[in-house]
Design a protein around this motif. Sequence first.
Motif, PDB file in Angstrom:
ATOM      1  N   ASP A   1       0.804  -1.217   0.000  1.00  0.00           N
ATOM      2  CA  ASP A   1       0.000   0.000   0.000  1.00  0.00           C
ATOM      3  C   ASP A   1       0.841   1.273   0.000  1.00  0.00           C
ATOM      4  OD1 ASP A   1      -2.461  -1.466   0.090  1.00  0.00           O
ATOM      5  OD2 ASP A   1      -2.075  -1.827   2.212  1.00  0.00           O
ATOM      6  N   THR A   2       2.138   1.153   0.252  1.00  0.00           N
ATOM      7  CA  THR A   2       2.995   2.341   0.265  1.00  0.00           C
ATOM      8  C   THR A   2       3.866   2.440  -0.992  1.00  0.00           C
ATOM      9  OG1 THR A   2       4.790   1.207   1.458  1.00  0.00           O
ATOM     10  CG2 THR A   2       3.095   2.312   2.787  1.00  0.00           C
ATOM     11  N   TRP A   3       3.708   1.491  -1.931  1.00  0.00           N
ATOM     12  CA  TRP A   3       4.480   1.577  -3.176  1.00  0.00           C
ATOM     13  C   TRP A   3       3.984   2.755  -3.997  1.00  0.00           C
ATOM     14  CZ3 TRP A   3       8.952   0.315  -4.867  1.00  0.00           C
ATOM     15  CH2 TRP A   3       9.253   0.245  -6.220  1.00  0.00           C
ATOM     16  N   LYS A   4       4.879   3.364  -4.754  1.00  0.00           N
ATOM     17  CA  LYS A   4       4.581   4.614  -5.448  1.00  0.00           C
ATOM     18  C   LYS A   4       3.563   4.459  -6.570  1.00  0.00           C
ATOM     19  CE  LYS A   4       8.866   3.659  -7.936  1.00  0.00           C
ATOM     20  NZ  LYS A   4      10.264   4.084  -8.147  1.00  0.00           N
ATOM     21  N   GLU A   5       3.366   3.245  -7.050  1.00  0.00           N
ATOM     22  CA  GLU A   5       2.420   2.997  -8.140  1.00  0.00           C
ATOM     23  C   GLU A   5       1.528   1.807  -7.781  1.00  0.00           C
ATOM     24  OE1 GLU A   5       4.981   2.201 -11.379  1.00  0.00           O
ATOM     25  OE2 GLU A   5       5.680   4.273 -11.612  1.00  0.00           O
ATOM     26  N   VAL A   6       0.465   1.640  -8.551  1.00  0.00           N
ATOM     27  CA  VAL A   6      -0.399   0.475  -8.370  1.00  0.00           C
ATOM     28  C   VAL A   6       0.328  -0.755  -8.910  1.00  0.00           C
ATOM     29  CG1 VAL A   6      -2.576  -0.605  -9.020  1.00  0.00           C
ATOM     30  CG2 VAL A   6      -2.497   1.846  -8.523  1.00  0.00           C
TER      31      VAL A   6
ATOM     32  N   GLU B   1       0.058  -4.498 -10.196  1.00  0.00           N
ATOM     33  CA  GLU B   1      -0.933  -5.429 -10.755  1.00  0.00           C
ATOM     34  C   GLU B   1      -0.953  -6.720  -9.928  1.00  0.00           C
ATOM     35  OE1 GLU B   1      -0.169  -8.352 -12.909  1.00  0.00           O
ATOM     36  OE2 GLU B   1      -2.352  -8.705 -12.982  1.00  0.00           O
ATOM     37  N   ASP B   2      -2.138  -7.264  -9.728  1.00  0.00           N
ATOM     38  CA  ASP B   2      -2.303  -8.423  -8.840  1.00  0.00           C
ATOM     39  C   ASP B   2      -1.430  -9.602  -9.259  1.00  0.00           C
ATOM     40  OD1 ASP B   2      -4.096  -7.058  -7.298  1.00  0.00           O
ATOM     41  OD2 ASP B   2      -5.884  -7.965  -8.174  1.00  0.00           O
ATOM     42  N   GLY B   3      -1.382  -9.895 -10.570  1.00  0.00           N
ATOM     43  CA  GLY B   3      -0.601 -11.032 -11.022  1.00  0.00           C
ATOM     44  C   GLY B   3       0.871 -10.887 -10.704  1.00  0.00           C
ATOM     45  N   LEU B   4       1.402  -9.668 -10.841  1.00  0.00           N
ATOM     46  CA  LEU B   4       2.809  -9.427 -10.524  1.00  0.00           C
ATOM     47  C   LEU B   4       3.043  -9.502  -9.021  1.00  0.00           C
ATOM     48  CD1 LEU B   4       5.639  -8.619 -11.483  1.00  0.00           C
ATOM     49  CD2 LEU B   4       4.945  -6.227 -11.253  1.00  0.00           C
ATOM     50  N   TRP B   5       2.129  -8.920  -8.253  1.00  0.00           N
ATOM     51  CA  TRP B   5       2.313  -8.925  -6.796  1.00  0.00           C
ATOM     52  C   TRP B   5       2.298 -10.353  -6.242  1.00  0.00           C
ATOM     53  CZ3 TRP B   5       4.270  -5.992  -3.261  1.00  0.00           C
ATOM     54  CH2 TRP B   5       4.022  -6.270  -1.918  1.00  0.00           C
TER      55      TRP B   5
END
Length: 708
Positions: free
Chosen positions: A187-192, A194-198
């Motif tokens: 939640d603190t990463w500078k960009e969204v 994507e679910d598949g990458l996360w």
Amino acid sequence: MLTDAEKDAIRDHYRTIADNLPGFRPRAAQRRMLAEIANALSRSMEKQGDAYPNREGESIAVIEGPTGVGKSLAYLLAGGVMARSRGKKLVVTSATVALQEQLVNRDLPFVVENSGLPLTFALAKGRGRYLCPQRIYALTAENSQGQLLAPDPMLALWDRKPQAGEIEALRSMADEFYYRRWNGDRDTWKEVIEDGLWSRVTNDRHGCLKAACPNRPECPFYLARDTLETVDVIVANHDLMLADVSMGGGVILPAPEDSYYCIDEAHHLAKKAINQFSAEHSLAQAMSWLDKVAPTAARVETLTGKVEITTQAMDAASACMETLNEWLWLLGGEDALSANSENMEPTWLMDDGQLPERLQQPARNMAIAARAIFKHLAALNDALTEARKEKGSDTTQIDKAATDIGFLNGRAEQLMAVWDLFEKETEESAPPIAKWITRRIEGKGDYIFSASPVSAAASLAATLWRRAAGAVLTSATLRSLGAFDLLLSQTGLKWLPQVSCVALDSPFNFTEQGELYLPPMLASPKDPQGHTKEIVEWLPKLVDIAEPVGTLVLFSSRKQMQEVAALLPESLRTQLLIQGEIPKSVLLETHHQRLKEGQPSVIFGLDSFSEGLDLPGESCVHVIIAKLPFAMPDDPVGKTLSRWIEKRGGNPFVELTVPEASIKLIQAVGRLIRTERDYGRVTILDNRLVKQSYGKKLLASLPPFKRI
């Protein structure tokens, strides 16, 4: 029993707030809420063994606190004092991220700064919100020429390898984390992300190496969890609390026996719990990961020398695949799942949660096979743990194999959860388990097996209420049709007869501040076309675009909302801000900017805008509700529950649909008056309020506005 010291502490801290803030006005309803919470938590019993087996509900309070009461201050102050006094943790949960952020960033700092109560606090999140250092480092390992190394065996467990853009994103995350410019919280990463990458860089409890992980000292999840052990108040969401108690409690959050729970937005709890105790899996994905068990087990055998347990795991995987193939054959000839032009993903819902006789033995076989693969994969993990202890030094290959086994074990647990529910038969008097199979037509085709309890009452009673040291459930809207019966029934609290239920008075003067208008509508919402046409005729008369004020129009159907917007006259259509067309934050910012510039603004929203949307003052002086928010049970869980109620001689519309609509209607109407200075009108464009017998009950549950 509440001690004098505890009474004095609550009273003194509350008085300190008033002394520190000249504009602060103690409210009678807030003082009563403080007392109710303190009294309930003071009745917490000493546990016997691992639970409170004789609890009758004395230490659980259900408190409806209308907007303006100041609920968060009451439960943080009273709950904080009681938790510190009795050596417990105060676990505060909510259904929305917005309230969690408000609690951590505003409400708790306010209490600490102004009351003199030295509370420490932290926000709790599930493991899936945090980066796994071992995974990100493995994915971004480079050779001496700065090129990514060939994918290690761990990558074989994923459907596909990272693409070029994903590799760049992975490297960026790895660098930012390594140099401590990022804390690993998604939640603190500078960009969204994507679910598949996360999903490639986070982990679960099965894949995590826990204390054996070489990256344990820098693991964001464990660092966050360590913090939870040192604070007085933990803020979480309902899902995390339910996940924790379903695993036995004390896994992520403190154990229930050591916790006072304050469950805000408690009207969401029952549905959240049903989702938590449900399960599903894809047949195609199950076959894919089961196919990887044999080569992974072979690696474990090489590392540990354990031939018997690796053979057992391979045999269990083969048995699962064989039984799933049997199901594939059985479903291939099932008329209930034939494709048709109207429904490209047909669903076969088992009547009353009962499998046809021809499927009962295959379901038992699948449940046995699923339990076996889970058991044997766990045994493989234990073997790797022993091998790690024996080796003592370089355990890189063992760690990779353990991560792979953990990945597979997580999938096996999901498989087992589905088939345990499919196999289970409930007693005739108990609510059934909804069971359904969906056929996916796209791609190569697939089947999704799903199962869910239709009620979480028994599970909540067993895992939470009978174990918690104490609990408070609160929300602005907990009663349905003027009673707490629906909430108590859906959450299992009705089985604890001495739960205290309190409805606090609102601080607002509704008779003076608001009006309720029921226009003489001719068309019923059961005639969608006629109703939409009449709404289009009424809105230009109801919305005053000559004044710089805000109007909120709420719809239950996106289709109707869009049709109405398209048919309105140009003069009104240009004032619209429509949910879904722009992000919510942009919509609200535009709305406030228009009003600031002296222009009118009209928001068109759906059910989600009927709750949690705060538009005080002239940002909303008119709430228009297109139709009563009836949610007809068209999902498998709702259909199964409705059928069960009917078979017992009940009426699901009367017992479920109307009471649930009452709560939603109160929430929608509640968008109008947010402060003691607000004013305005609520208009409801649904003639069923005056023509149907249930309409009087719905009207009686609304605030006592002046009726037009």
